[in-house]
Write a protein that holds these residues in place. Structure first.
Motif, PDB file in Angstrom:
ATOM      1  N   PRO A   1       0.795  -1.221   0.000  1.00 37.13           N
ATOM      2  CA  PRO A   1       0.000   0.000   0.000  1.00 37.13           C
ATOM      3  C   PRO A   1       0.831   1.277   0.000  1.00 37.13           C
ATOM      4  N   VAL A   2       1.989   1.246  -0.603  1.00 37.18           N
ATOM      5  CA  VAL A   2       2.821   2.437  -0.585  1.00 37.18           C
ATOM      6  C   VAL A   2       3.102   2.935  -1.998  1.00 37.18           C
ATOM      7  N   ILE A   3       2.151   2.737  -2.918  1.00 37.71           N
ATOM      8  CA  ILE A   3       2.291   3.243  -4.278  1.00 37.71           C
ATOM      9  C   ILE A   3       2.353   4.763  -4.243  1.00 37.71           C
TER      10      ILE A   3
ATOM     11  N   LEU B   1       8.431  -2.387   4.957  1.00 36.84           N
ATOM     12  CA  LEU B   1       8.153  -1.879   3.613  1.00 36.84           C
ATOM     13  C   LEU B   1       8.295  -2.963   2.556  1.00 36.84           C
ATOM     14  N   LEU B   2       9.074  -3.994   2.851  1.00 33.33           N
ATOM     15  CA  LEU B   2       9.347  -5.020   1.855  1.00 33.33           C
ATOM     16  C   LEU B   2       8.210  -6.018   1.708  1.00 33.33           C
ATOM     17  N   ASP B   3       7.192  -5.931   2.574  1.00 37.30           N
ATOM     18  CA  ASP B   3       6.061  -6.848   2.469  1.00 37.30           C
ATOM     19  C   ASP B   3       5.351  -6.704   1.130  1.00 37.30           C
ATOM     20  N   ASP B   4       5.328  -5.493   0.602  1.00 39.03           N
ATOM     21  CA  ASP B   4       4.555  -5.232  -0.614  1.00 39.03           C
ATOM     22  C   ASP B   4       5.363  -4.532  -1.694  1.00 39.03           C
ATOM     23  N   VAL B   5       6.666  -4.378  -1.503  1.00 33.87           N
ATOM     24  CA  VAL B   5       7.454  -3.604  -2.450  1.00 33.87           C
ATOM     25  C   VAL B   5       7.472  -4.277  -3.833  1.00 33.87           C
TER      26      VAL B   5
ATOM     27  N   PHE C   1      11.635 -12.719   7.266  1.00 33.86           N
ATOM     28  CA  PHE C   1      12.548 -11.667   6.820  1.00 33.86           C
ATOM     29  C   PHE C   1      13.299 -12.087   5.567  1.00 33.86           C
ATOM     30  N   ASP C   2      13.621 -13.369   5.459  1.00 32.42           N
ATOM     31  CA  ASP C   2      14.289 -13.852   4.249  1.00 32.42           C
ATOM     32  C   ASP C   2      13.366 -13.695   3.044  1.00 32.42           C
ATOM     33  N   ASP C   3      12.068 -13.965   3.240  1.00 35.57           N
ATOM     34  CA  ASP C   3      11.092 -13.780   2.161  1.00 35.57           C
ATOM     35  C   ASP C   3      10.990 -12.306   1.764  1.00 35.57           C
ATOM     36  N   ARG C   4      11.030 -11.432   2.759  1.00 37.13           N
ATOM     37  CA  ARG C   4      10.992 -10.002   2.461  1.00 37.13           C
ATOM     38  C   ARG C   4      12.185  -9.594   1.602  1.00 37.13           C
ATOM     39  N   LEU C   5      13.360 -10.046   2.002  1.00 38.89           N
ATOM     40  CA  LEU C   5      14.566  -9.688   1.265  1.00 38.89           C
ATOM     41  C   LEU C   5      14.568 -10.304  -0.132  1.00 38.89           C
ATOM     42  N   ALA C   6      14.000 -11.513  -0.270  1.00 42.68           N
ATOM     43  CA  ALA C   6      13.907 -12.141  -1.588  1.00 42.68           C
ATOM     44  C   ALA C   6      12.980 -11.341  -2.500  1.00 42.68           C
ATOM     45  N   ARG C   7      11.885 -10.836  -1.947  1.00 41.75           N
ATOM     46  CA  ARG C   7      10.966  -9.999  -2.736  1.00 41.75           C
ATOM     47  C   ARG C   7      11.676  -8.720  -3.182  1.00 41.75           C
TER      48      ARG C   7
END
Length: 388
Positions: free
Chosen positions: A156-158, A191-195, A245-251
């Protein structure tokens, strides 16, 4: 004899310069006729600015106010070298000690580091020397990019714009409230949840001489040896959340298909190493690069004894840490180690002194070594001189 004293800082307790001075004072008590040279060292983390300032007395400390890892203003500085390059230390702007023990694994941000770099560029820095040890966050450098003028994209940070240490989704229609009537403000790894990427229209360009990144970490961004698994626990990531957190960084890594997340050092500083690679910077071995810039090899030429050290000498010390690098450069000189604690074999060292052991022997309180490391470093210097 010619003695060179080249320790790292004893992190959180004493600077490299303070330790070097104390060891030299102790040495002089025992052997006042020796010629002792001080060469405070660093590996890109705490003490990097001080090491460069010692090596270049004419360098200028330039004050700057940035947003700290928890969102509060932090008064810090960067260093302008005589050749026009700027030394910027992440630990001074976005470092773990700035949290004061209040760990924030999801929201601690590298924004302030990016802001400090931008300030140096605004001041006309011709090149950058970036020390990235001691990070408080595991945000992959997304905060740093915001500090350098990029915009974070993704629901949600578009269309988000940076406010303080967070991102306010002022232009998004998908989520305009945090559920409590306020704006949706997020920062750091959250922030990386949806980046989905970055709008780089406002991103600062690299300076003419580029950016060299100093780090002693060789970890990749992802996996069991990556940023979250290895360094996340010290930043508050519990074992059951490492995968998150690894999933966030992978995204985040998928936003930069041309940058290899397995590059050694990409996992440094919670992934800031990866972010800097994506910006176009070059990663370099921290202690080796610092030694080169400081002219340590020339200083060691002809030395009879080289004394180095760090806060804790352990199994990690052999992987690019200051003592190992200095010993490797010492040539035929005898090498001696001073450490707050010694938890690894001393193979290859001619002598060693543990401040914890000295404190136990002199006061009966091993914790005194943490409370007053300079005092016991002075005693260590005197004891090592007796073995010269």
């Amino acid at each position: 004899m010619k003695i060179v004293v080249a320790p790292d800082s004893f992190k959180g307790t004493a600077t490299a310069a303070a330790v070097a001075t104390a060891v030299a004072e102790g040495w002089a008590l025992e052997r006042p006729e020796d010629h002792v040279l001080l060469a405070p060292m660093a590996d890109g983390g705490e003490g990097t600015l001080e090491a460069f300032a010692t090596a270049f007395p004419e360098a200028e400390r330039v004050p700057v106010t940035v947003t700290g890892p928890a969102g509060a203003p932090v008064e810090t500085h960067w260093l302008r070298l005589p050749d026009g390059r700027a030394v910027v230390q992440l630990a001074a702007a976005s470092g773990l000690p700035l949290l004061g023990g209040d760990l924030r694994p999801d929201t601690a941000s590298s924004l302030g580091f990016g802001q400090a770099i931008s300030a140096a560029l605004d001041s006309g820095a011709s090149g950058l020397v970036l020390g990235i040890g001691g990070s408080a966050s595991t945000d992959g450098g997304v905060g740093m990019f915001a500090g350098l003028g990029a915009r974070v994209l993704g629901a949600p940070v578009i269309g988000a714009r940076v406010l303080g240490a967070g991102v306010l989704s002022a232009e998004t229609s998908e989520r305009e409230s945090d559920g409590a009537g306020g704006p949706d403000v997020r920062s750091g790894a959250s922030l990386l949840d949806d980046v989905t990427g970055l709008d780089t229209a406002g991103l600062r360009a690299l300076p003419p001489l580029g950016a060299v990144v100093l780090t002693d970490v060789t970890s990749p961004l992802l996996g069991p040896a990556g940023a979250a698994a290895v360094f996340g626990p010290q930043k508050g990531i519990t074992p059951e959340r490492i995968e998150t957190f690894d999933d966030r960084l992978a995204r985040w890594a998928r936003c930069f298909p041309d940058v290899d997340p397995s590059t050694p050092g990409a996992g440094a500083a919670g992934g800031v190493g990866f972010g800097l690679l994506a910006w176009g910077a070059t990663l370099a071995g921290g202690a080796v690069a610092v030694a080169d810039v400081l002219g340590l090899p020339a200083m060691l030429d002809g030395a009879d004894v080289v004394v180095t050290g760090e806060g804790r000498f352990d199994g990690q010390s052999a992987v690019g840490k200051v003592p190992t690098v200095v010993r490797g450069l010492a040539g035929p000189a005898r090498t001696m180690l001073v450490a707050g604690a010694i938890d690894a074999p001393l193979d290859g060292w001619d002598a060693a002194a543990s401040l914890t052991v000295i404190a136990t022997q002199t006061t009966g309180e091993p914790d005194d070594a943490l409370r007053d490391p300079v005092r016991f470093a002075r005693i260590a210097g005197q004891r090592l001189a007796r073995l010269a």
